[in-house]
Design a protein around this motif. Structure first.
Motif, mmCIF file in Angstrom:
data_model
loop_
_atom_site.group_PDB
_atom_site.id
_atom_site.type_symbol
_atom_site.label_atom_id
_atom_site.label_comp_id
_atom_site.label_asym_id
_atom_site.label_seq_id
_atom_site.Cartn_x
_atom_site.Cartn_y
_atom_site.Cartn_z
ATOM 1 N N PRO A 97 7.579 -21.918 14.986
ATOM 2 C CA PRO A 97 6.511 -22.773 14.565
ATOM 3 C C PRO A 97 5.789 -23.139 15.557
ATOM 4 C CG PRO A 97 8.161 -23.087 12.716
ATOM 5 C CD PRO A 97 8.811 -22.455 14.003
ATOM 6 N N ARG A 113 3.180 -16.613 8.661
ATOM 7 C CA ARG A 113 3.841 -17.705 7.746
ATOM 8 C C ARG A 113 3.823 -16.816 6.243
ATOM 9 N NH1 ARG A 113 1.480 -21.756 11.135
ATOM 10 N NH2 ARG A 113 3.432 -22.872 12.055
ATOM 11 N N ILE A 140 10.691 -18.464 11.578
ATOM 12 C CA ILE A 140 9.647 -19.021 10.862
ATOM 13 C C ILE A 140 10.288 -19.805 9.679
ATOM 14 C CG2 ILE A 140 7.563 -18.920 9.464
ATOM 15 C CD1 ILE A 140 6.522 -16.791 11.491
#
Length: 436
Positions: A97, A113, A140
C-alpha cells in the motif's frame, strides 16, 4: 474487441460448439471453501465470457452477483482481463500500500485495491500476470495465497504463492518441482480435504498444548507453599511421574481426536497474526483449569487429609515428625497427587472439544480413552502397591479420601459442559438472527 487474432475477411461456413464441463464435485468444493472463510479466484487464459460463464456455473461468481448489492456495485471488477492488468501494472512491481500510494497514480492504486476486493475471474492472463495477481493479494490484502497450476508457465506463480499446488496427473515436471504440494488425483476436492486436515492438525496441537499447560500451576505451587511453612505436597519424583506417566501420553493421543462439526465453518487462522498459543490459551490453562485444579488439590490436602493443617499451624518441620507424622505427611502428598491426576483427566475431557459436548465427542478417540484408563491404573498402582509406595513416598488412601480426590474432575467437567452449552446456545441464537 480483445481478441488476439484477426476478426475480418472471414466467410461463415458453420458453427461448432465445444463444451469442457466442470469436474464433478467442483461446485461442492467451491462452496466448502467459501464456508471455510477462504475465497476461490479463477485465473485463466480463456476468453472473459467463457471464464465468467464457467465461474457462475461452479459458484466462484455468486448467484446474487446480478442483484443490487456490493457485488453488483463492483461489477466492473468482477471479471478482469490481462489487457487491463497490463495497463495498470505498477512500475516498480511493488504492491505494498505504501508503494502504491507513493509511486503510482491514484488510478493504478484504485484498480489493484478493487481487484483484490472484488475480482473473481482473471481472464486472458500471461504467466507474469499470474505472479502479479498473487503478489497483489499478498501485499495489498495481507492474504495467504494458495495457487493451483499444471503447466510450465504456472511455475513462477506456484513459486510465488505461500502454497503452490501442482497437478499430479496432467501437471508438468517443472510445475511439480516449483510446487509445495502435488495433487495425485488433480481434484479440487482433495484441496478441501487438505484444508480440513490441516485445520484438524492445528486444532489438535492447540488442544494438546492447552491440556499440557493445565497441570503446571498445581505442580509448581507446592514448591512456593513450602516457603511459608506448608508441608510438602508433591515430591520431585511425583511431579515427574505426572509429566511422564500421565501428561505426555495423553497429550500425544490428542493427535487422534476427530474433527468437530464446525471446524470448516471457522474463519482461517492467519499464521503470522493468530498465534497458536495466545492469551486465551494461557488464560484457559493457567487462569481457569489450572486454578480449579489447584484449589481442589489444596482443599483435599489441607482440609480432608489429617494433620496437614496442624503441621502448617504449628510450623512443624519435617525433621520433627514422628513415625505417625511421616505416614500422615506421605498420605497428604498422595492425596494431592491423586487429586491432580483426576484433575488432569477432567482437563483432558474438557480440551477434546471447543464447543461440542466433550462427553459426546470424547469416546470416538480410542487412544485418548486408553491413555486415561492407563494413567488411572498407574496412579492407583502407585498408591496401592508397596514397592511403588516406597519409591514415590505414597500411602494407601481410604475410599472417602479417594472419593474426595474427584473434586477437581467433577468441577472441571460440569463447568466445561455448562460453558460449552452456553456457547452452543449463543451460536444458535446468532444463526437465527443472521437468517432473519
Amino acid at each position: 474487441e480483445d481478441a488476439n487474432f484477426p476478426m475480418d475477411s472471414f466467410t461463415l461456413r458453420g458453427l461448432v460448439a465445444l463444451e469442457d464441463p466442470p469436474k464433478e464435485g467442483v461446485l461442492d468444493a467451491v462452496e466448502k471453501i467459501a464456508m471455510a472463510g477462504a475465497r476461490t479466484i479463477m485465473v485463466t487464459g480463456d476468453h472473459p465470457a467463457t471464464a465468467e460463464a464457467i465461474a457462475k456455473r461452479i459458484g466462484i461468481i455468486p448467484a446474487t452477483a446480478d442483484d443490487d448489492d456490493v457485488e453488483c456495485a463492483a461489477g466492473d471488477f468482477r471479471v478482469v482481463t490481462g489487457q487491463q492488468l497490463e495497463q495498470h501494472m505498477p512500475t516498480l512491481d511493488d504492491f505494498t500500500p505504501e508503494s502504491l500510494d507513493k509511486n503510482e497514480t491514484p488510478e493504478v492504486a484504485f484498480f489493484w485495491r478493487h481487484c483484490v476486493e472484488h475480482t473473481r475471474v482473471f481472464a486472458r492472463v500471461s504467466p507474469m500476470h499470474k505472479r502479479a495477481i498473487i503478489r497483489s493479494y499478498q501485499q495489498i490484502g495481507g492474504h495467504i495465497v494458495a495457487m493451483t497450476g499444471d503447466g510450465v508457465n504456472d511455475a513462477p506463480a506456484l513459486k510465488e504463492a505461500e502454497v503452490g499446488i501442482a497437478m499430479g496427473i496432467r501437471g508438468t515436471e517443472v510445475a511439480k518441482e516449483a510446487a509445495d504440494i502435488v495433487l495425485l488425483d488433480d481434484d479440487l476436492q482433495s484441496v478441501v480435504a487438505g484444508i480440513e486436515q490441516g485445520r484438524l492438525c492445528s486444532e489438535n496441537l492447540r488442544k494438546s498444548i492447552m491440556y499440557t499447560l493445565c497441570s503446571k500451576l498445581p505442580q509448581v505451587l507446592p514448591t512456593f507453599a513450602e516457603l511459608i511453612g506448608i508441608p510438602s505436597a508433591l515430591t520431585a519424583a511425583q511431579v515427574l511421574l505426572i509429566d511422564i506417566g500421565t501428561d505426555i501420553w495423553t497429550a500425544i493421543a490428542f493427535a487422534c481426536q476427530p474433527a468437530e462439526g464446525e471446524l470448516m465453518r471457522r474463519k482461517p487462522r492467519h499464521p503470522q497474526r493468530d498465534r497458536m498459543v495466545d492469551g486465551s490459551v494461557l488464560f484457559y490453562s493457567y487462569g481457569y483449569v489450572g486454578i480449579v485444579q489447584s484449589v481442589a488439590c489444596w482443599v483435599v490436602f489441607m482440609g480432608v487429609m489429617p494433620k496437614m493443617y496442624e503441621f502448617f499451624a504449628l510450623q512443624k518441620h519435617p525433621t520433627e515428625y514422628s513415625v505417625a507424622d511421616t505416614v500422615a505427611d506421605s498420605a497428604g502428598m498422595t492425596a494431592y497427587y491423586w487429586t491432580l491426576v483426576l484433575g488432569q483427566v477432567g482437563a483432558a475431557l474438557a480440551c477434546t472439544t471447543t464447543r461440542q459436548s466433550a462427553l459426546w465427542k470424547w469416546a470416538p478417540n480410542k487412544w485418548l480413552t486408553l491413555c486415561i484408563v492407563m494413567e488411572l491404573l498407574l496412579a492407583l498402582l502407585v498408591i496401592m502397591w508397596s514397592p511403588l509406595q516406597q519409591l514415590f513416598k505414597t500411602r494407601e488412601l481410604t475410599l472417602c479420601q479417594l472419593a474426595a480426590g474427584t473434586a477437581g474432575f467433577v468441577i472441571i467437567t460440569l463447568a466445561e459442559e455448562a460453558r460449552k452449552g452456553w456457547l452452543r446456545w449463543q451460536d444458535r441464537a446468532d444463526r437465527k438472527v443472521h437468517e432473519a
